[in-house]
Design a protein around this motif. Structure first.
Motif, PDB file in Angstrom:
ATOM      1  N   LEU A  37       0.828  -1.210   0.000  1.00 23.47           N
ATOM      2  CA  LEU A  37       0.000   0.000   0.000  1.00 23.47           C
ATOM      3  C   LEU A  37       0.860   1.258   0.000  1.00 23.47           C
ATOM      4  O   LEU A  37       0.578   2.212  -0.733  1.00 23.47           O
ATOM      5  N   ALA A  38       1.922   1.252   0.790  1.00 20.60           N
ATOM      6  CA  ALA A  38       2.817   2.407   0.854  1.00 20.60           C
ATOM      7  C   ALA A  38       3.515   2.614  -0.480  1.00 20.60           C
ATOM      8  O   ALA A  38       3.644   3.741  -0.965  1.00 20.60           O
ATOM      9  N   GLN A  40       2.420   1.697  -3.415  1.00 23.05           N
ATOM     10  CA  GLN A  40       1.413   2.159  -4.373  1.00 23.05           C
ATOM     11  C   GLN A  40       1.132   3.656  -4.178  1.00 23.05           C
ATOM     12  O   GLN A  40       1.052   4.404  -5.155  1.00 23.05           O
ATOM     13  N   ALA A  41       1.011   4.095  -2.945  1.00 30.31           N
ATOM     14  CA  ALA A  41       0.776   5.512  -2.662  1.00 30.31           C
ATOM     15  C   ALA A  41       1.953   6.366  -3.127  1.00 30.31           C
ATOM     16  O   ALA A  41       1.761   7.441  -3.705  1.00 30.31           O
ATOM     17  N   LYS A  44       1.822   6.674  -6.916  1.00 27.19           N
ATOM     18  CA  LYS A  44       0.781   7.619  -7.333  1.00 27.19           C
ATOM     19  C   LYS A  44       1.249   9.056  -7.134  1.00 27.19           C
ATOM     20  O   LYS A  44       1.026   9.912  -7.991  1.00 27.19           O
ATOM     21  N   LYS A  45       1.896   9.311  -6.012  1.00 31.69           N
ATOM     22  CA  LYS A  45       2.402  10.660  -5.731  1.00 31.69           C
ATOM     23  C   LYS A  45       3.469  11.048  -6.752  1.00 31.69           C
ATOM     24  O   LYS A  45       3.473  12.175  -7.261  1.00 31.69           O
TER      25      LYS A  45
END
Length: 100
Positions: A37-38, A40-41, A44-45
């Motif tokens: 999840l980290a 992926q975030a 995206k950023k």
């Protein structure tokens, strides 16, 4: 009443090696999930920042060729006064077409 392994919520004394192994696997899976999840975030950023940079570059290049884009930059900067005080914009002039 006899205590069974499922009754022992506090200690691991009555847990079988298989249950302990399964618990460890669950915790490891949770950590992998959080890590994914980290990641992926962060991706995206990174993509959002790249889009902003590319679009900003395109806008500046367009302003060098077309007065309409020059006006768009001026309107945007006027609508956000904090931009003009940002170090990146001190002594910077909005590009404009060279009509020579």
């Amino acid at each position: 009443m006899t205590e069974t392994p499922t009754d022992d919520a506090e200690g691991n004394d009555n847990l079988t090696p298989q249950i302990l192994k399964a618990q460890k696997q669950v915790e490891e899976a949770k950590q992998r999930y959080k890590s994914l999840l980290a990641r992926q975030a962060a991706a995206k950023k990174k993509h959002a920042e790249a889009r902003r940079k590319i679009l900003g570059d395109l806008l500046i290049k367009a302003a060098e060729k077309d007065e309409r884009y020059n006006r768009v930059i001026k309107v945007l900067m006027d609508s956000h006064p904090q931009v003009k005080t940002n170090k990146a914009f001190v002594d910077w002039e909005v590009p404009h077409p060279d009509h020579s």
